[in-house]
Motif scaffolding. Structure first.
Motif, PDB file in Angstrom:
ATOM      1  N   GLU A  69       0.836  -1.204   0.000  1.00 43.85           N
ATOM      2  CA  GLU A  69       0.000   0.000   0.000  1.00 43.85           C
ATOM      3  C   GLU A  69       0.870   1.254   0.000  1.00 43.85           C
ATOM      4  O   GLU A  69       0.567   2.220  -0.711  1.00 43.85           O
ATOM      5  N   GLU A  70       1.939   1.239   0.789  1.00 41.80           N
ATOM      6  CA  GLU A  70       2.849   2.393   0.812  1.00 41.80           C
ATOM      7  C   GLU A  70       3.497   2.588  -0.550  1.00 41.80           C
ATOM      8  O   GLU A  70       3.646   3.717  -1.019  1.00 41.80           O
ATOM      9  N   GLU A  71       3.861   1.474  -1.185  1.00 40.93           N
ATOM     10  CA  GLU A  71       4.456   1.557  -2.524  1.00 40.93           C
ATOM     11  C   GLU A  71       3.452   2.157  -3.502  1.00 40.93           C
ATOM     12  O   GLU A  71       3.802   3.030  -4.306  1.00 40.93           O
ATOM     13  N   GLN A  72       2.193   1.728  -3.434  1.00 42.40           N
ATOM     14  CA  GLN A  72       1.156   2.280  -4.309  1.00 42.40           C
ATOM     15  C   GLN A  72       0.982   3.779  -4.058  1.00 42.40           C
ATOM     16  O   GLN A  72       0.855   4.566  -5.000  1.00 42.40           O
ATOM     17  N   ASP A  73       0.982   4.156  -2.767  1.00 45.02           N
ATOM     18  CA  ASP A  73       0.858   5.583  -2.432  1.00 45.02           C
ATOM     19  C   ASP A  73       2.013   6.378  -3.020  1.00 45.02           C
ATOM     20  O   ASP A  73       1.811   7.470  -3.561  1.00 45.02           O
ATOM     21  N   LEU A  74       3.226   5.824  -2.899  1.00 47.15           N
ATOM     22  CA  LEU A  74       4.397   6.521  -3.454  1.00 47.15           C
ATOM     23  C   LEU A  74       4.317   6.608  -4.973  1.00 47.15           C
ATOM     24  O   LEU A  74       4.653   7.647  -5.552  1.00 47.15           O
ATOM     25  N   LEU A  75       3.862   5.525  -5.606  1.00 49.34           N
ATOM     26  CA  LEU A  75       3.726   5.551  -7.063  1.00 49.34           C
ATOM     27  C   LEU A  75       2.692   6.592  -7.492  1.00 49.34           C
ATOM     28  O   LEU A  75       2.904   7.322  -8.468  1.00 49.34           O
ATOM     29  N   LEU A  76       1.590   6.665  -6.755  1.00 52.34           N
ATOM     30  CA  LEU A  76       0.570   7.668  -7.071  1.00 52.34           C
ATOM     31  C   LEU A  76       1.105   9.080  -6.850  1.00 52.34           C
ATOM     32  O   LEU A  76       0.849   9.979  -7.657  1.00 52.34           O
ATOM     33  N   ALA A  77       1.858   9.265  -5.776  1.00 49.11           N
ATOM     34  CA  ALA A  77       2.450  10.585  -5.508  1.00 49.11           C
ATOM     35  C   ALA A  77       3.444  10.945  -6.604  1.00 49.11           C
ATOM     36  O   ALA A  77       3.470  12.089  -7.079  1.00 49.11           O
ATOM     37  N   ASP A  78       4.262   9.967  -7.027  1.00 50.46           N
ATOM     38  CA  ASP A  78       5.208  10.217  -8.115  1.00 50.46           C
ATOM     39  C   ASP A  78       4.474  10.561  -9.402  1.00 50.46           C
ATOM     40  O   ASP A  78       4.857  11.484 -10.124  1.00 50.46           O
ATOM     41  N   ALA A  79       3.415   9.797  -9.692  1.00 44.88           N
ATOM     42  CA  ALA A  79       2.641  10.056 -10.912  1.00 44.88           C
ATOM     43  C   ALA A  79       2.005  11.447 -10.847  1.00 44.88           C
ATOM     44  O   ALA A  79       1.999  12.182 -11.838  1.00 44.88           O
ATOM     45  N   SER A  80       1.510  11.820  -9.686  1.00 42.03           N
ATOM     46  CA  SER A  80       0.912  13.140  -9.526  1.00 42.03           C
ATOM     47  C   SER A  80       1.964  14.223  -9.720  1.00 42.03           C
ATOM     48  O   SER A  80       1.727  15.213 -10.419  1.00 42.03           O
ATOM     49  N   ALA A  81       3.127  14.028  -9.120  1.00 40.95           N
ATOM     50  CA  ALA A  81       4.214  15.008  -9.272  1.00 40.95           C
ATOM     51  C   ALA A  81       4.647  15.094 -10.724  1.00 40.95           C
ATOM     52  O   ALA A  81       4.894  16.189 -11.245  1.00 40.95           O
ATOM     53  N   LEU A  82       4.713  13.947 -11.394  1.00 45.39           N
ATOM     54  CA  LEU A  82       5.081  13.961 -12.812  1.00 45.39           C
ATOM     55  C   LEU A  82       4.025  14.686 -13.639  1.00 45.39           C
ATOM     56  O   LEU A  82       4.352  15.410 -14.582  1.00 45.39           O
TER      57      LEU A  82
END
Length: 121
Positions: A69-82
């Motif tokens: 779940e933390e990995e998914q959150d980080l991926l979503l945050a990265d995607a949002s930042a991108l």
């Protein structure tokens, strides 16, 4: 008829044999009980180890899910930042295109106008 002189009574041998057999049976029963107790103790230890292993497995599974779940959150945050960076880059790209267009028009307008004469010629 009692035993011969110097010879024990045959009943004595039978009594001793019966006593030895009884002692052997008691010893065997005690060994059996001791082995049964050891077996129960080992089974209890095995059950405890299995319980601990299952508990550790559950804890590891929960930890794995949390990490996923933390990995998914980080991926979503990265995607949002991108996405934010991409929008900013598109905005900069559009601004650059506008400035290039203005520069071209300015250059074209400058070529169409007569070049200013230098003073003193």
């Amino acid at each position: 008829m009692p035993g011969r002189i110097g010879m024990p009574d045959p009943g004595t041998y039978l009594t001793k044999a019966a006593a030895l057999q009884n002692q052997y049976q008691r010893d065997q029963a005690a060994k059996h009980a001791q082995l049964q107790q050891q077996l129960r103790q080992l089974e209890a230890e095995e059950a405890e180890m299995n319980r601990r292993r299952a508990e550790q497995t559950r804890a590891l599974e929960i930890e794995r899910k949390v990490l996923e779940e933390e990995e998914q959150d980080l991926l979503l945050a990265d995607a949002s930042a991108l996405g934010i960076e991409l929008r900013a880059m598109k905005g900069l790209s559009a601004r650059l295109a506008l400035l290039e267009s203005q520069l071209e028009r300015s250059d074209q307008a400058g070529m169409a106008a007569p070049a200013p004469q230098a003073a003193g010629q």
